[in-house]
Design an enzyme around this catalytic site. Structure first.
Site, PDB file in Angstrom:
ATOM      1  N   ARG A   1      22.547  60.085  -6.806  1.00  0.00           N
ATOM      2  CA  ARG A   1      22.593  61.528  -6.613  1.00  0.00           C
ATOM      3  C   ARG A   1      23.410  62.207  -7.709  1.00  0.00           C
ATOM      4  NH1 ARG A   1      19.647  59.273  -3.761  1.00  0.00           N
ATOM      5  NH2 ARG A   1      18.810  59.915  -1.741  1.00  0.00           N
TER       6      ARG A   1
ATOM      7  N   GLU B   1      21.247  62.318 -10.650  1.00  0.00           N
ATOM      8  CA  GLU B   1      20.247  63.375 -10.456  1.00  0.00           C
ATOM      9  C   GLU B   1      20.837  64.751 -10.758  1.00  0.00           C
ATOM     10  OE1 GLU B   1      17.647  62.991  -6.985  1.00  0.00           O
ATOM     11  OE2 GLU B   1      18.104  65.071  -6.524  1.00  0.00           O
TER      12      GLU B   1
ATOM     13  N   SER C   1      35.773  67.518 -22.051  1.00  0.00           N
ATOM     14  CA  SER C   1      36.248  66.155 -22.271  1.00  0.00           C
ATOM     15  C   SER C   1      36.077  65.296 -21.022  1.00  0.00           C
ATOM     16  CB  SER C   1      37.732  66.166 -22.664  1.00  0.00           C
ATOM     17  OG  SER C   1      38.174  64.841 -22.891  1.00  0.00           O
TER      18      SER C   1
END
Lengths: 147, 147, 147, 147, 147, 147, 147, 147, 147, 147
Positions: free
Chosen positions: F88, F91, F114
Site C-alpha cells: 500500500r 501504491e 531528504s
C-alpha cells in the site's frame, strides 16, 4: 518503411478481404505453416514468392522487396507471452522443458534439436471427446563435438 | 523434506546407477515422456507408480508419498531458458508463436490448445543428412464461448 | 487498422455518448461480463454481434470485421498491474494462490481450473457495513492424465 | 526459526500423516479457505487456533508462537506464476482485469474491491460435461473520496 | 482521445499560463493534494469539478467528460522511479517498509493501512537549519478477519 | 556472521520472549520508529545502544559490534513489495508520486525531500468509522543549485 | 550431488594445486577452450576424459560420472553479465549484433551461425602498442529453408 | 531529426536500391564490418565519410551532420536478443563466457579484452560439410593495476 | 508540448548549427557540466538563463517556459545503460560501489554523499601514455541521525 | 571454498577486531581505495599482498591463494542498488550520464573513459556548511577508431 509496415498491411488486408492462410499458402506453393510465418514477418521470400504475395495483398514493388530482406525475427511483444493460446506453448516448455532435454540427450547425446533446420505440420485431429490440435515437429539433431 | 529433495535424489541415483528413462518408463507402465516428467517433479504418481519408482530409486516410504502429492510445476530456473537445447523450444514459440495462433484460430476459431489434456511422443527419425528429432504433440482444442 | 484502434474507438464513443456496459450487453444478448471483455478487445464477436456493436458505437464495416477476428489477448500494460483495483485481484492470486492450489488439488486431484471454459458473474451485494462486490467464477476442472 | 520453517513443517507433516485441509479447518473452527491460507503462512492465528494446529501438526510452543505473528505475505516465488493451476488465475486477471475494472466502476464509482475485508468459498459443482470449480468471492467496496 | 491526452493538455496549459496547483485547488474547492492528483490523471471528478477545471484549462465538453471517467491509475513510467524526488519516497518504503509493517501490526494486529480511505496534507515547515517538507498521512486501518 | 544473522536473532528472540518494539525503544531511549528500523537492520547503533539491545535480546559482544557497523540498507526482498501492508505504501508512491513532485516543486522549487535528514512518527488515530493510521513525515528540503 | 558440486571442486582444486587450464587440456587431449568449458560445467566428457580429469582433480568415481552427464548449460548468474571481462563480450553483441546479422545475411542469406557446430581458438597476439587478445570463431552456417 | 531517423533512411534506401554493405564499404574506404556498424548507427563518421554516404544514400547536409555526431550506442531492442542469429552470439557469451574469462586471465592476468580498441573480420569459410562463418576478433588487452 | 520536445529541439539545433556545450555554458554563465545537464532536460533554468538559451537555440516563449519547469529527471532509457561510455560509469558503481560505501562510512559514519548538493568538474588531463578523463565530484555528506 | 568465503571472513574479522581500511591499506602499501576493493573481492592480490592480508585477517594459505585468483567482479546484489549511499552514485549516472557522454565526446571525440586503466581518490573536504565527500576519478580515454 520497415518490414513491420508490410506485415501490418498484410494482416489488415487479410481481415478486410476475408482471406485464409491456407489459401495464401497454396498460391505461394509452400506449406501453410511456413507461409504464415513469412506473412507474419518471420521468414524471407524469394522474388517469385514476393510477387505472388504482392498480387494477393496488393503490395507495391518496394513492399515486395521488404519481403525479400531477412527480417529481425521474434514475433512476441513480451518475454513471457500474455495471449492464452501462445502462453500454453510457453507453459509446455516450462513444464516439459527438462523432459525434452532428458530424453533427447538419452537418445542422441549432447547437442540440440535445430530450430533452423526445422519443419512442422499442424492438423485437426477429429476426436469424439472433442477435436484435438495435432502438431508434428521435426528438427535436425545437432551434436556438440569436442575440439 | 520437499518434492525437490525427492527429485534430486532420483536424478543422483540415475547418474550413479546409470539408468535410462526409457527403462524406468517400461517398469512404471507409462510413456517415457510422462514418466520422465513425473521423475523430474512435474507430474503426480499413483500409489502403485510411487512404489515402483521407490524400488528403482531406493526411495523411503515418505519419499514415495511426496511423489503422490501434486507438485508446484515449472521446471526452469529462469523465465527465458539459458540451456541451448531448451532455449530452442523457447525460440520456436518466439518465432512461430504468432503462426501457431493464426493457424489454430483459422481451423478452430477462438480458443486454445490444451496443455493439460495433452500428450506427446518423441522419436529419433533416421535421415541420411543427419538424424532428426521428431516430436508429435496432441492437445485437445478448448473453445472460448460467449456467456 | 488494428483491433486496438477499434477498442479505443469503442471506449471513446462510450465516454462521449455516456453509455453503460450493462445496456450494451442487453442489446448484444450476452452477459455484461463477456460483452465488456469483447468490447475491451479480449473476445471474438459473431457477425450478428459485430453488427449490433457497429450500430451502438458507429463502427464501419471494416471495424466490425476486426471484432470478428480472434484478438491478441491480455489487457494489462505491465506484468504486475499498477491500477489499484486490478492490483487487488493480483494480490489475491499472490496471497491466496497457494490456497487455491491446495484446495482444488485436495478436491479434484492434479489438474487445473480452466480459464477458457469459464464464466463469471459480478454483482453488488448490499451490506449495512458497506456494500460488497460479489464475484462468482465457474471454470471446468481439467485433469492431468498419465499417457 | 522463521515462519517459513513452521510452514514447511506443517506441509511435510500433512504429507507424512496424510491429512486433509478440510479436516484441519473443522478442528480450527474456520473455513477451509482461511485455514489453508493460515497454514501456508499467509494469515495470523489466535492463541487458541495456534494450540489446535500445534496439536494436529506436532508444533512446539515456539512454533505455535510464530503462527500468532503477522507474516510477510505473498505465497508465490515469481511475479508471474509458473505453476499451471495458479497461472490460470493470473491469466484471468490479465484477460478480464480491464473488465473487472469497467464493471465495478460502472456499478460503484471510483474505488476498489477490498482484498482485506474479503472472503471466499470454493466448491465442486457437479456437471455432466465435467465437474466445475466454483469460487465465490466477496470483498467490501472501498470508495475513493475527495479530500 | 484518452485521459492521458487530457492530462497532457492540463499540464501544458499550466506551464503556458503559469498557474499554481494551490490556486486551482481553491477554485475546485478541494485540497491541493487531491486536486493535483485529479489533474495528473489519478482521480475522478464530479460534473461540477470537471466544469471548473474545464474553465481553468480551456477543456472541451468531451475532455471534461474524460475527467469524470475513472482513470487507469499509476503515475510512474517505471517500477522503480528514476526521478530523484519521487525515488526518495520509494527509498523510504525500501528502508522503513519493514518498520511500518512491524509497528502497525504491533498497534493494530494483522491488516493494512488503506491507500483508498486515505488523505494527506503536505506543508512547508520553517526550520533555521533549512526548511522541511512536512507530510501528514492518514489512512483507515483495515483488519484481516478469519472467515 | 553478518548483520542479517543478528537481525534474525533479534526477531526470533522478540517472538519467543513476546517483546514489544515500543518497550524496546523506551529502553534504548529513542523513538519506536528509529529503534525498530535499527533492530530490523537499517540503522547504526552507538556502543551504548548496542549494549542495551544486547541485554534485551541476549546478544554476544560480537553481535553487538555488528549493530555498530553501518548496514547494507534496503529491507525488502523484491523491487515491488508483495506484502499487502508494505505494498500500500508503494501504491501511494505510484498513485501520488507525481503529486508529491508537483506540490513540493511548487512550494520549494527544484530539489528533493531528504530521506536521510528525515524523521517520522506513527500513531493510532481513534475514529468512530474505524481507527486510522496516522503518519507524520518530516524531511529537510534539499535544493538543486546551479554550479 | 550435482554437476555444480563437481565444478566447484574442480575450481577449488585448481586454485589450491596451482594448475593451468592449458596443461589440463594437454592431458585431456583437446583444445584448451573446449577443455575449460568442460571443467566449468558446460560440456560433456567421454569416459576416458572423465578418468583423466578424475586423476588431475582427485574426483571420485561418482563425480567422474557426473562429468559424463549432459549438463544444464549457461555459465552466467545474470542475464546481463556484471563481470567487466565478460561484459565486454556482451557489449560486442549489443554494439555489433546488428552488423553481424547484416553481413552474415548478405553473404549467406537467411539462417544463423551455429553455436553448436562451433569451435574457437584464443591466442595472445604480441603488439608493440600492448598485446592483444585474438579470438578466431568458426561456426557452421545453417540456412532457413522454406517447407 | 535524430540519428535513428538517418539510420532508418539508410536501411530503407539500401532495400529499395538493392545495395550491398560490402560495396558501400569499398566506397567509404573502410572494412565492411566497421562501415556497416557506422551505417547502423553505432559509429561516428568523418566529414569525408559522411559525404560519401550522403551520396550513396541521398542524405541531406543535415543528415550527414548527424553521421558525424557520436551516437547513443547499443543496437538491440531487448537485453536478451530475440532474433535467432543474434541470440546465438549471446548464447556463446552465456555458455563460453566463463571460459573466455578463465583463459584470458590465465594468459594475461587481471584485466579485460577491450571492446573499443577492437577490430574484427568476418569471412565465409568454404567447407564440404557446409560452409562456415569465420570471425576473427582482435582486442587490446587492458590490465587492471593496483594504485 | 513537453520538456522532451524542447530537449530534442536543443539537440537537433546544436547538431545543425555545430555548437559546443562549453560555449553555450559561457553564455549562460554557469559551468559546462551544469549547463549541459540543463540542456539535456535534467535541471531547471531561471528566467534569465531560459532567455539566453532561447536566443542560442531559437526557442519560442513557450519553449523557454518549459526550461523553467522542474523536469522529470533520469536521462537513460534502460535501468542498465547500453551505451559503452555511460556503461563504464555504471560498471564503476558495480565494481567500486561497496568500496565507496566502506570508505565513506569509515570516514564519516552512517549517511550518504548527497547527489543534490553536488557539483562536478570534468577535465582533460594530458598524459604521455594517452590523455585521461579527470572528474572531480564533490557532494555534501548527509548523516543519518537517531530520532 | 570460494573467493566469497574469503571476503566474508575478511569483513567479519574486520568487525570483530575493529580494524580500519585505511590502516590495512598502509600495510599493503597501496591506496585505501584499491585495497578496500581488493578486500571486498573485486581486485587481485600479488603473493606479497596476499601474505600481508593473511597476517592481518588470519587467513590460511589456501585462503591467501584465493586472493591471487582473478575474481568474478560486481559487488552489488541487484541491478539497481537499494542501499541509499550506493544508490546516490547510480542516480548520478542516471541524471548526469548523458552529460558525461556529451562533454567527453565534445572534448575527445568518440570513445570511452576506461574503467580499467582507472584510479580514484576519496577525501573528506572540510566545509563550514557541512563537510563534503570529494572524489577524484581519473580514467584513460580510449578512442574508437575506424578499421
Amino acid at each position: 518503411m520497415t518490414r513491420l509496415d508490410v506485415t501490418e498491411k498484410i494482416i489488415a488486408t487479410k481481415v478486410s478481404k476475408g482471406l485464409r492462410w491456407a489459401d495464401v499458402a497454396k498460391k505461394v506453393g509452400q506449406s501453410k505453416e511456413w507461409t504464415t510465418a513469412l506473412c507474419l514477418g518471420q521468414m524471407t521470400a524469394t522474388a517469385a514468392q514476393a510477387k505472388v504475395l504482392g498480387k494477393i495483398f496488393g503490395l507495391t514493388a518496394e513492399e515486395q522487396k521488404w519481403l525479400m530482406v531477412v527480417p529481425s525475427k521474434g514475433s512476441l511483444p513480451t518475454a513471457v507471452p500474455t495471449d492464452p493460446l501462445i502462453y500454453r506453448f510457453y507453459e509446455l516448455v516450462s513444464v516439459y522443458g527438462s523432459t525434452f532435454k532428458a530424453l533427447i540427450h538419452e537418445e542422441f547425446g549432447d547437442g540440440i534439436m535445430s530450430a533452423i533446420d526445422f519443419k512442422m505440420d499442424l492438423q485437426r485431429e477429429p476426436d469424439p471427446h472433442g477435436d484435438r490440435v495435432n502438431i508434428v515437429m521435426s528438427g535436425k539433431f545437432l551434436p556438440y563435438k569436442a575440439f
